[in-house]
Design a protein around this motif. Structure first.
Motif, PDB file in Angstrom:
ATOM      1  N   HIS A  92       0.855  -1.193   0.000  1.00 36.34           N
ATOM      2  CA  HIS A  92       0.000   0.000   0.000  1.00 36.34           C
ATOM      3  C   HIS A  92       0.888   1.240   0.000  1.00 36.34           C
ATOM      4  CE1 HIS A  92       0.979  -0.535   4.171  1.00 36.34           C
ATOM      5  NE2 HIS A  92       0.271   0.483   4.584  1.00 36.34           N
ATOM      6  N   ASP A 125       1.589   3.670   2.468  1.00 37.06           N
ATOM      7  CA  ASP A 125       2.044   4.351   3.686  1.00 37.06           C
ATOM      8  C   ASP A 125       3.522   4.749   3.627  1.00 37.06           C
ATOM      9  OD1 ASP A 125      -0.183   4.665   5.176  1.00 37.06           O
ATOM     10  OD2 ASP A 125       0.162   2.963   6.498  1.00 37.06           O
ATOM     11  N   ASP A 145       5.955   4.354   5.743  1.00 34.49           N
ATOM     12  CA  ASP A 145       6.927   3.347   6.198  1.00 34.49           C
ATOM     13  C   ASP A 145       7.160   2.278   5.130  1.00 34.49           C
ATOM     14  OD1 ASP A 145       4.266   2.499   6.656  1.00 34.49           O
ATOM     15  OD2 ASP A 145       4.961   0.948   8.026  1.00 34.49           O
ATOM     16  N   HIS A 186      -4.831  -2.262   6.137  1.00 38.85           N
ATOM     17  CA  HIS A 186      -5.749  -1.238   6.578  1.00 38.85           C
ATOM     18  C   HIS A 186      -6.086  -0.231   5.489  1.00 38.85           C
ATOM     19  CE1 HIS A 186      -2.591   1.920   6.775  1.00 38.85           C
ATOM     20  NE2 HIS A 186      -1.803   0.901   6.986  1.00 38.85           N
ATOM     21  N   ASP A 225       0.979  -4.977   6.680  1.00 39.37           N
ATOM     22  CA  ASP A 225       0.583  -4.584   8.045  1.00 39.37           C
ATOM     23  C   ASP A 225      -0.278  -5.642   8.739  1.00 39.37           C
ATOM     24  OD1 ASP A 225       1.898  -2.142   8.102  1.00 39.37           O
ATOM     25  OD2 ASP A 225       0.213  -1.072   7.194  1.00 39.37           O
TER      26      ASP A 225
HETATM   27 FE   LIG Z   1       0.275   0.889   6.706  1.00 36.86          FE
END
Ligand SMILES: [Fe+2]
Ligand SMILES: [Fe+2]
Length: 259
Positions: free
Chosen positions: A87, A89, A91, A150, A169
């Motif tokens: 995804h 994000d 990180d 998420h 995640d």
């Molecule tokens: Fe994430």
């Protein structure tokens, strides 16, 4: 063919470990992502198939030098052909422009996030390969959708050779500075490090059950998340059963909102 059977005390947290190997093929964990106060620890993984590399969620800018150093123990950067992002994000993807500059890899990410990538400083989208909502394949790997777990556009990667599911995640655990181990051999203790993260970040039990229904069709030896420990042995089934029953996100919106 062989899976890593080391005990946690023998794992090399700095340099990483080969989780699975057979002739011409390795699935590698690239070490414990350096973690300062307030910065979540991350795991990076590398699949090498006949000299060609697939890098999985290579991580943010802070750990870029360490990940590069650990990769080059196994393969030259020019041989990394693909990078997979679960995804969008930070990180996961904030190091994207650096990875594009040091490799020739194509980058696979949910089609939902492609239009946002220029905001990471990328002008040429020709190497970005969108993954459709329903998933897809990349050589011996399958993208398994896990939307809303998420992120609204989220995929996991199931490696059909090693039978390792890279889950991003999903299955993440948040460790304290003093706590470090690679393998989840005691699920009942480990679950305490996962509960708060999953309840707050995962969207709903409906999304969890959809994902579980997809992965129950797979033969899984290990589940390798982007944060925390890798599930093996009995902890694989225990994790799947736990996630299937979890109440999270919109299920507990009143509790989260304090009213
Ligand atoms: Fe994430
Ligand atoms: Fe993450």
């Amino acid at each position: 063919m062989a899976y890593c059977s080391k005990s946690n005390s023998d794992v090399d947290l700095e340099k990483g470990e080969i989780l699975y190997e057979e002739p011409g093929y390795q699935f590698i964990w690239l070490g414990w992502g350096k973690f300062d106060e307030g910065l979540i620890q991350t795991n990076q993984y590398l699949i090498i198939n006949n000299g060609k590399g697939i890098l999985l969620d290579p991580g943010g800018i802070h750990i870029f030098p360490k990940v590069v150093a650990n990769i080059t123990n196994y393969i030259d950067l020019e041989n990394i052909k693909y990078i997979f992002f679960t995804h969008q994000d930070p990180d996961v993807s904030s190091g994207l422009s650096m990875w594009l500059s040091v490799t020739e890899a194509s980058v696979y990410i949910s089609s939902l996030w492609v239009r946002f990538l220029p905001h990471l400083g990328i002008t040429d989208l020709s190497r970005i390969k969108p993954i459709e909502d329903s998933g897809g394949t990349l050589e011996h790997a399958r993208f398994i959708p896990a939307h809303f777990l998420h992120s609204p556009g989220f995929h996991t990667l199931y490696d059909q050779k090693s039978k390792i599911l890279f889950s991003g995640d999903i299955g993440a655990a948040v460790f304290s500075e003093s706590e470090k181990y690679l393998f989840v051999d005691d699920f009942d203790t480990h679950v305490k490090l996962m509960e708060a993260f999953h309840k707050r970040y995962m969207a709903s039990s409906n999304a969890c059950r959809k994902f579980i229904s997809l992965i129950r069709q797979l033969d899984i030896e290990m589940i390798a998340p982007q944060h925390g420990g890798v599930f093996r042995g009995k902890s694989v089934k225990k994790f799947i059963d736990w996630l299937e029953r979890l109440k999270c996100g919109s299920d507990i919106i009143d509790e989260i909102s304090g009213m």
